[in-house]
Design a protein around this motif. Sequence first.
Motif, PDB file in Angstrom:
ATOM      1  N   ILE A 136       0.803  -1.216   0.000  1.00  0.00           N
ATOM      2  CA  ILE A 136       0.000   0.000   0.000  1.00  0.00           C
ATOM      3  C   ILE A 136       0.841   1.274   0.000  1.00  0.00           C
ATOM      4  O   ILE A 136       0.480   2.274  -0.636  1.00  0.00           O
ATOM      5  N   ASP A 137       1.992   1.254   0.697  1.00  0.00           N
ATOM      6  CA  ASP A 137       2.800   2.465   0.811  1.00  0.00           C
ATOM      7  C   ASP A 137       3.365   2.925  -0.526  1.00  0.00           C
ATOM      8  O   ASP A 137       3.483   4.130  -0.768  1.00  0.00           O
ATOM      9  N   ARG A 138       3.720   1.978  -1.389  1.00  0.00           N
ATOM     10  CA  ARG A 138       4.295   2.376  -2.678  1.00  0.00           C
ATOM     11  C   ARG A 138       3.271   2.354  -3.809  1.00  0.00           C
ATOM     12  O   ARG A 138       3.615   2.636  -4.956  1.00  0.00           O
ATOM     13  N   CYS A 139       2.031   2.044  -3.455  1.00  0.00           N
ATOM     14  CA  CYS A 139       0.979   1.985  -4.483  1.00  0.00           C
ATOM     15  C   CYS A 139      -0.110   3.024  -4.196  1.00  0.00           C
ATOM     16  O   CYS A 139       0.066   4.195  -4.510  1.00  0.00           O
ATOM     17  N   SER A 140      -1.201   2.628  -3.579  1.00  0.00           N
ATOM     18  CA  SER A 140      -2.334   3.551  -3.420  1.00  0.00           C
ATOM     19  C   SER A 140      -1.999   4.796  -2.613  1.00  0.00           C
ATOM     20  O   SER A 140      -2.533   5.881  -2.877  1.00  0.00           O
ATOM     21  N   ARG A 141      -1.127   4.670  -1.602  1.00  0.00           N
ATOM     22  CA  ARG A 141      -0.793   5.854  -0.801  1.00  0.00           C
ATOM     23  C   ARG A 141       0.020   6.878  -1.586  1.00  0.00           C
ATOM     24  O   ARG A 141       0.169   8.024  -1.143  1.00  0.00           O
ATOM     25  N   LYS A 142       0.536   6.476  -2.729  1.00  0.00           N
ATOM     26  CA  LYS A 142       1.191   7.419  -3.632  1.00  0.00           C
ATOM     27  C   LYS A 142       0.251   7.843  -4.765  1.00  0.00           C
ATOM     28  O   LYS A 142       0.263   8.998  -5.201  1.00  0.00           O
ATOM     29  N   LEU A 143      -0.555   6.899  -5.239  1.00  0.00           N
ATOM     30  CA  LEU A 143      -1.445   7.185  -6.363  1.00  0.00           C
ATOM     31  C   LEU A 143      -2.554   8.163  -5.989  1.00  0.00           C
ATOM     32  O   LEU A 143      -2.860   9.093  -6.748  1.00  0.00           O
ATOM     33  N   VAL A 144      -3.162   7.951  -4.827  1.00  0.00           N
ATOM     34  CA  VAL A 144      -4.306   8.781  -4.435  1.00  0.00           C
ATOM     35  C   VAL A 144      -3.941  10.262  -4.321  1.00  0.00           C
ATOM     36  O   VAL A 144      -4.665  11.125  -4.847  1.00  0.00           O
ATOM     37  N   PRO A 145      -2.829  10.631  -3.666  1.00  0.00           N
ATOM     38  CA  PRO A 145      -2.457  12.049  -3.638  1.00  0.00           C
ATOM     39  C   PRO A 145      -2.209  12.616  -5.045  1.00  0.00           C
ATOM     40  O   PRO A 145      -2.520  13.789  -5.300  1.00  0.00           O
ATOM     41  N   GLN A 146      -1.662  11.802  -5.939  1.00  0.00           N
ATOM     42  CA  GLN A 146      -1.456  12.259  -7.319  1.00  0.00           C
ATOM     43  C   GLN A 146      -2.786  12.549  -8.002  1.00  0.00           C
ATOM     44  O   GLN A 146      -2.933  13.562  -8.704  1.00  0.00           O
ATOM     45  N   LEU A 147      -3.749  11.669  -7.786  1.00  0.00           N
ATOM     46  CA  LEU A 147      -5.074  11.862  -8.389  1.00  0.00           C
ATOM     47  C   LEU A 147      -5.759  13.100  -7.825  1.00  0.00           C
ATOM     48  O   LEU A 147      -6.333  13.900  -8.569  1.00  0.00           O
ATOM     49  N   LYS A 148      -5.681  13.262  -6.514  1.00  0.00           N
ATOM     50  CA  LYS A 148      -6.294  14.434  -5.888  1.00  0.00           C
ATOM     51  C   LYS A 148      -5.585  15.708  -6.337  1.00  0.00           C
ATOM     52  O   LYS A 148      -6.225  16.740  -6.546  1.00  0.00           O
ATOM     53  N   GLY A 149      -4.269  15.608  -6.505  1.00  0.00           N
ATOM     54  CA  GLY A 149      -3.507  16.761  -6.960  1.00  0.00           C
ATOM     55  C   GLY A 149      -3.864  17.177  -8.377  1.00  0.00           C
ATOM     56  O   GLY A 149      -3.674  18.331  -8.764  1.00  0.00           O
ATOM     57  N   ALA A 150      -4.390  16.214  -9.151  1.00  0.00           N
ATOM     58  CA  ALA A 150      -4.834  16.499 -10.512  1.00  0.00           C
ATOM     59  C   ALA A 150      -6.313  16.886 -10.543  1.00  0.00           C
ATOM     60  O   ALA A 150      -6.931  16.942 -11.608  1.00  0.00           O
ATOM     61  N   ASP A 151      -6.889  17.119  -9.351  1.00  0.00           N
ATOM     62  CA  ASP A 151      -8.264  17.606  -9.191  1.00  0.00           C
ATOM     63  C   ASP A 151      -9.344  16.581  -9.523  1.00  0.00           C
ATOM     64  O   ASP A 151     -10.481  16.950  -9.840  1.00  0.00           O
ATOM     65  N   TYR A 152      -9.003  15.286  -9.430  1.00  0.00           N
ATOM     66  CA  TYR A 152     -10.046  14.272  -9.568  1.00  0.00           C
ATOM     67  C   TYR A 152     -10.786  14.134  -8.244  1.00  0.00           C
ATOM     68  O   TYR A 152     -10.202  14.295  -7.164  1.00  0.00           O
ATOM     69  N   ASN A 153     -12.074  13.836  -8.336  1.00  0.00           N
ATOM     70  CA  ASN A 153     -12.885  13.561  -7.161  1.00  0.00           C
ATOM     71  C   ASN A 153     -12.623  12.119  -6.754  1.00  0.00           C
ATOM     72  O   ASN A 153     -13.031  11.195  -7.457  1.00  0.00           O
ATOM     73  N   VAL A 154     -11.933  11.913  -5.626  1.00  0.00           N
ATOM     74  CA  VAL A 154     -11.479  10.576  -5.239  1.00  0.00           C
ATOM     75  C   VAL A 154     -12.045  10.173  -3.889  1.00  0.00           C
ATOM     76  O   VAL A 154     -11.995  10.947  -2.918  1.00  0.00           O
ATOM     77  N   LEU A 155     -12.588   8.952  -3.824  1.00  0.00           N
ATOM     78  CA  LEU A 155     -12.971   8.342  -2.554  1.00  0.00           C
ATOM     79  C   LEU A 155     -11.992   7.204  -2.298  1.00  0.00           C
ATOM     80  O   LEU A 155     -11.893   6.270  -3.104  1.00  0.00           O
TER      81      LEU A 155
END
Length: 240
Positions: A186-205
């Motif tokens: 999780i540390d090298r996958c979703s915990r990195k991907l989710v901030p990138q998605l939010k930083g690109a202004d996607y609506n993320v749950l």
Amino acid sequence: MGTSKQIDSAATGQLRSRPEQPTVFGKPGLHPLQLSEKRDGFLYVPASYRADRPAPLVLMLHGAGGDAEGALIILQQIVDPVGAIVLAVDSRRQTWDVIMGQYGPDIAFIDQALAQTFSRYAIDPQRVGVAGFSDGASYALSLGIMNGDLFTHVLAFSPGFMAPIRQAGDPHIFVSHGTQDKVLPIDRCSRKLVPQLKGADYNVLYQEFEGPHTVPTAIAQGALEWFIQTEPTQANPNQS
């Protein structure tokens, strides 16, 4: 053989099929796609389907070494109450094309499967999702970002990465991941991907759960409810 335009679209990860007025009457039930002799896929249509009530559709993608049947099981038992149709396809090889090098064969096959589905069933264009587990989740994220003018929602269960080469639309994104995942930590996958998605202004749950590399039923049910209940952002077909 596809046209040069179709081949070019596949190489750039672009899906051209869109929901339309069905030209063939599709029946409820579990149906093999019958688009390929070796690696094919399935379409599951709940008994409640009616041609005069466009249904939500989820394209479901399996993990590495998996198949459409295994991916379908994740959602098949929980879609009936919401009336969602599930399209599960096999990758052309042991996993999805971009993971093997570049987009192409899987994009073309998915486009073919979508076109067949749209020609037989009435699909709600405001409820077209792409989902996946593991490598399938990584591919779903990539497809959703590249084809957000088709997909209104992305459901990514334990993704490892994302590799979009274009951007279109503004799909809502759901991501889940187990804190004890040893396959895709999780540390090298979703915990990195989710901030990138939010930083690109996607609506993320984003939902973490105590567990390994899997999709708990409660997580799948929550994701499906989110898919049905969340109002999508109006897609902009000119965004690229």
